[in-house]
Structures are given as C-alpha cells and as structure tokens.
Enzyme design. Structure first.
Site, PDB file in Angstrom:
ATOM      1  N   SER A  62       0.967  -1.114  -0.022  1.00  0.00           N
ATOM      2  CA  SER A  62      -0.067  -0.103  -0.044  1.00  0.00           C
ATOM      3  C   SER A  62       0.788   1.234  -0.171  1.00  0.00           C
ATOM      4  O   SER A  62       1.964   1.271   0.659  1.00  0.00           O
ATOM      5  CB  SER A  62      -0.949   0.158   1.396  1.00  0.00           C
ATOM      6  OG  SER A  62      -1.782   1.015   1.314  1.00  0.00           O
ATOM      7  N   SER A 107       4.416   4.052   3.160  1.00  0.00           N
ATOM      8  CA  SER A 107       3.947   2.860   2.489  1.00  0.00           C
ATOM      9  C   SER A 107       3.990   1.702   3.569  1.00  0.00           C
ATOM     10  O   SER A 107       4.539   1.674   4.502  1.00  0.00           O
ATOM     11  CB  SER A 107       4.988   2.438   1.344  1.00  0.00           C
ATOM     12  OG  SER A 107       4.555   1.119   0.582  1.00  0.00           O
ATOM     13  N   LYS A 108       3.194   0.484   2.973  1.00  0.00           N
ATOM     14  CA  LYS A 108       3.313  -0.589   3.943  1.00  0.00           C
ATOM     15  C   LYS A 108       3.207  -1.965   3.139  1.00  0.00           C
ATOM     16  O   LYS A 108       2.395  -1.778   2.159  1.00  0.00           O
ATOM     17  CB  LYS A 108       2.424  -0.625   5.021  1.00  0.00           C
ATOM     18  CG  LYS A 108       2.993  -1.448   6.169  1.00  0.00           C
ATOM     19  CD  LYS A 108       4.179  -0.804   7.000  1.00  0.00           C
ATOM     20  CE  LYS A 108       4.444  -1.572   8.368  1.00  0.00           C
ATOM     21  NZ  LYS A 108       5.434  -0.831   8.994  1.00  0.00           N
ATOM     22  N   GLY A 109       3.781  -3.003   3.384  1.00  0.00           N
ATOM     23  CA  GLY A 109       3.286  -4.344   2.795  1.00  0.00           C
ATOM     24  C   GLY A 109       3.288  -5.375   3.885  1.00  0.00           C
ATOM     25  O   GLY A 109       3.342  -5.190   5.090  1.00  0.00           O
ATOM     26  N   ASP A 150       9.546  -5.719   9.160  1.00  0.00           N
ATOM     27  CA  ASP A 150       8.534  -5.644  10.148  1.00  0.00           C
ATOM     28  C   ASP A 150       8.092  -6.845  11.060  1.00  0.00           C
ATOM     29  O   ASP A 150       9.063  -7.764  10.977  1.00  0.00           O
ATOM     30  CB  ASP A 150       7.145  -5.233   9.380  1.00  0.00           C
ATOM     31  CG  ASP A 150       6.099  -4.377  10.343  1.00  0.00           C
ATOM     32  OD1 ASP A 150       5.269  -4.939  10.730  1.00  0.00           O
ATOM     33  OD2 ASP A 150       6.256  -3.055  10.286  1.00  0.00           O
TER      34      ASP A 150
END
Length: 477
Positions: A62, A107-109, A150
């Site tokens: 995202s 952002s992040k995944g 993460d």
C-alpha cells in the site's frame, strides 16, 4: 490479542486520531482529504510449489502518500495481515516520516503467512516470489518504494529481497538501496537491528529532560530506578528493555509474551529471559521470576512506564480503565485503540505516541538508504582524521601534565575515549539521538503551548500533517 467487537478497527482508529488533529488546523477540505486517503493498494496472489503441490499466498503493498518519494515502509509476515491493516500502517508511516523529517512518503506491505510453518528454504522461495511480484510493478525500487523489516521479517528476508531486485535489474548501480534493514555484509548499516528499540530509549530520555511533561505524567527525577513493564520481547521490546535496564538503570518488573508473563519487582534479567524464550518458545517454566498465565493482566501492573511493543490494540476498551501506568510509550504500531486513548487521556495518562516512539527504525533505514546511494561506509573518510586532530590535543595535555607533575593529570580512560574517532555505529546512534530529540521538541512545544492540545499524540499529528500539507502545497496542490 484481539480487541472487543465494539472497538473501531485499527484503520478507523488512525482516521479518528487524524480527524481529531485536523479539526484544530486550518486546512482546505480538499487538501485534508488528500492527506487522509490512501493513494493506492496493490493486492497480489501468487503460487509457489511447496511439498509437492502449489500453495497460493496473498500479499499487499500500500502507498499512502507520495508527497515525497521514494515511499517507505516495512513488510510484515503474519496471518492477520489484511488490506485495512496495511493501509492504516502506511498512513502511520507517512506521518512518522514527516515527524522525524525522513524524506519519504508512507507505504506498507504484508504477506498472509505464518513464517513459523515453513523451513528456511521454503520461506526463501515464498519471499523471492512475493518480491518478484512487487518489483516488476516498481513497488520495490530504490527511487520509488523502499521496504524494510516488520513483524515476522528481518535481515534475512531483506537480503533475499535485495538479491531478487538485483537479479531483475542487473545494471542498477543503486540496487542495494531498494530495501533497508539488510545484514551489514549485504549493504546494511550498523545499528539498524537495534534501531527501533534504541529509538524508544532515546524517546524516553528526551521525555525525562522535559520537566513540564514529567509533571503532566506525575513523574519526577531520572530514568534510573523507574519500574517498566514490556509487552512483547521481540526485536523492539528486547532492545528497549536491554538498553533501559543496562544503560539507564530501569527495573524491568514485567515481561509479557504469547504464553503468559513474568514479573519480578526487583527487576528481570532481560538477557536470561530472552535466552529462555529462544530455547523454549515462551516464558513458561522460567525459574527466576513469578509466572503469570494471564499475561494480559500484567498490562495493569502498577509501574512507572508501560511499553507495549508487539501487536496493535492490546490496550482497548476492555482494559483501559485498569491500566494504571502514568506513562505509556507505544513501541508497537497502534497498541492503544482510539477508544482506550480517550479513556487514558481522561485519566491523565501520558502516552508517547507510536508515530514518534517507534520512529527509530525508519530513521536508521534512512541512514542506510543514504549509505547505499553514496556507496561508502559512514565514518570511513573522517574517522582517522578526527583521531589525528584529537591526538594533537592529547599530546599537548600530556606535555602540560609532565610539566606540572603531580598537580595535574588526566583521568585514566580519558585518552582512550577521546582519541577514538566515530565509526559507523557511533554516527548512526548520534544521528538517531539527534532526530529523536528534535522530533520530541517539535511535539512538546505544541503540547505545552497550545491550550487546545491536550496530549502528545494530537501534537504529533499536528506537526506531521502540517509538514505533509506544506509538501503538497509546494507541488502546486
């Protein structure tokens, strides 16, 4: 640990806190909406042949805001990963990077997987295929989108992703900068593994330099001797607890894990507890502390500082009234729900918010990215020159000492300490400390000076959103 059904979702909590802040700002409605919404989310479903059959996995990446590029944010491997969570975390990354002045968008995944169910080779195949799906769409790229570790991922997974990128982009000289959190022998930077926990320590140190903040929390003195409960002894919780106990004199009186908790009013030996968890998979059976089967109840322990360092939503409407720690520092993302946040504020609890408290990781990731783009180790150019200059001072002091005899002499270890030039680790820690100090001061000035700002979280959002808005205005929006 799941929140009650009546709780707003994690994403809703982020929006509630965002809305509370922008209500105190004078932003055009269109710009307010532009900052709030998530720009894009990519969902990928891919197959990997494992154990004689094809298994299908679902992953997300995202992008919340591109007011600055590249965008930055971790990749987590967990069964609970979903689009709403990834978008909420991406939004937090935007605000976090803005607050600490790391020049990234958010952002992040995430990948829906329990990494403990797969051996190393299987996990490598899965990670590389996930990376392939993102790389071919420029959702991993040194100039566009830069992931990091993460929950459920670490140096190993980042090294696999970087190698996959380089295999697919063989002429990109900056390929190592496509991801941060890599091992130091694969383009990483010293101090990255400890960075988030170290940032928690620096955040607390700076809070304890703020007399007005301490007064609002009902605390006084220094960190030395303060009692601390840590929820989650993973990478972040472990390093925060280790540094606070070994360097600042804190007593870690409680550690909460998946299978229960350990308590000891005299203070736990963090290295021993960490070793036990590594060997036994949990805290049960550890002999040198009191075992509490209902680990969540230890969140309600009477202590000076509570550090939730694992999952979101662990402090919620069901337990917020019973949480008595006067100071909570959010080492995890979103550990306090919006509903619990309101209850705790009404009680006078001071919360050092996640977007600041756990920003150590992205700050040192920024340093690693810069190192990869500059293609030189921090300290390599200046370390010996610093030592040579310091040697001139030491030589002169020794000459004076010899001339004055017993009347004057240097402290025994002064020479060794002063002569040692700063290497990469020292420079990384210095940069992180400076970043955490400056970010806290920007929040605290708003918190203390504005009557309509009652808490640090709102202050953090105000500072962060203002910077994002300024970036969009500079783009002509």
């Amino acid at each position: 640990m799941n929140s009650p059904a009546t709780e707003p979702s994690f994403r809703e909590s982020v929006d509630i806190m965002f809305n509370r802040a922008v209500a105190l700002m004078d932003l055009p409605p269109g710009l307010e909406e532009k900052i709030r919404v998530c720009n894009a989310t990519y969902t990928v479903r891919f197959g990997v042949r494992l154990r004689g059959q094809i298994q299908t996995f679902t992953g997300y990446r995202s992008v919340h805001s591109e007011h600055m590029e590249p965008v930055k944010g971790g990749i987590r491997f967990a069964l609970g990963v979903n689009q709403d969570e990834v978008e909420a975390l991406a939004a937090l990354m935007t605000y976090k990077c803005s607050l600490v002045e790391a020049p990234f968008g958010g952002s992040k995944g995430g990948l829906c997987i329990d990494p403990r169910e797969y051996d190393d080779h299987e996990l490598e195949l899965i990670t590389r295929r996930f990376a392939y799906e993102l790389i071919k769409r420029d959702l991993i790229n040194p100039s566009q989108n830069v992931p990091a570790p993460d929950m459920g991922t670490g140096e190993r997974e980042m090294a696999w992703i970087a190698d996959q990128y380089k295999r697919m982009n063989t002429t990109d000289i900056n390929g190592s900068a496509c991801v941060t959190g890599k091992p130091t022998n694969a383009g990483g930077i010293q101090g990255r593994t400890e960075a988030t926990g170290r940032g928690v320590q620096y955040a607390l140190q700076e809070f304890f330099r703020d007399p007005e903040g301490l007064k609002k929390a009902g605390l006084s003195g220094q960190l030395d001797g303060k009692s601390v409960v840590v929820q989650g002894l993973g990478n972040v919780g472990y390093h925060a607890a280790k540094f606070l106990s070994e360097e600042d004199g804190c007593r870690i009186v409680g550690v909460i894990e998946r299978d229960g908790a350990l308590t000891d009013p005299k203070g736990l030996n963090i290295e021993a507890v960490r070793s036990w968890i590594g060997n036994h998979g949990g805290v049960a059976g550890y002999a040198d502390a009191t075992y509490v089967e209902d680990g969540a109840s230890v969140l309600e322990t009477d202590c000076d500082i509570l550090i939730p360092a694992a999952l979101e939503g662990v402090i919620n409407l069901s337990n917020a009234e019973r949480v008595v720690a006067p100071l909570i520092i959010e080492a995890a993302n979103g550990p306090v729900t919006a509903g619990a946040d309101a209850i705790l504020r009404d009680k006078g609890t001071v919360i050092i918010p996640d977007m600041y408290a756990n920003a150590g990781g992205v700050t040192v990731s920024y340093f690693e990215w810069v190192k990869n783009l500059s293609h030189i180790r921090f300290g390599r150019m200046q370390r010996r020159q610093e030592e040579a200059r310091h040697q001139l001072v030491v030589d002169e002091l020794e000459r004076l000492s010899h001339h004055l005899g017993d009347k004057w002499s240097m402290t025994p270890d002064f020479k060794d300490k002063y002569l040692r030039g700063a290497g990469e680790l020292e420079l990384v820690r210095s940069g992180l400390d400076d970043t955490m100090r400056a970010a806290y001061q920007s929040m605290a000035s708003v918190w203390h000076e504005r009557d309509d700002v009652q808490d640090l979280r709102t202050a953090a959002y105000l500072v962060s959103i203002a910077k994002v808005a300024a970036s969009y205005r500079a783009k002509g929006l």
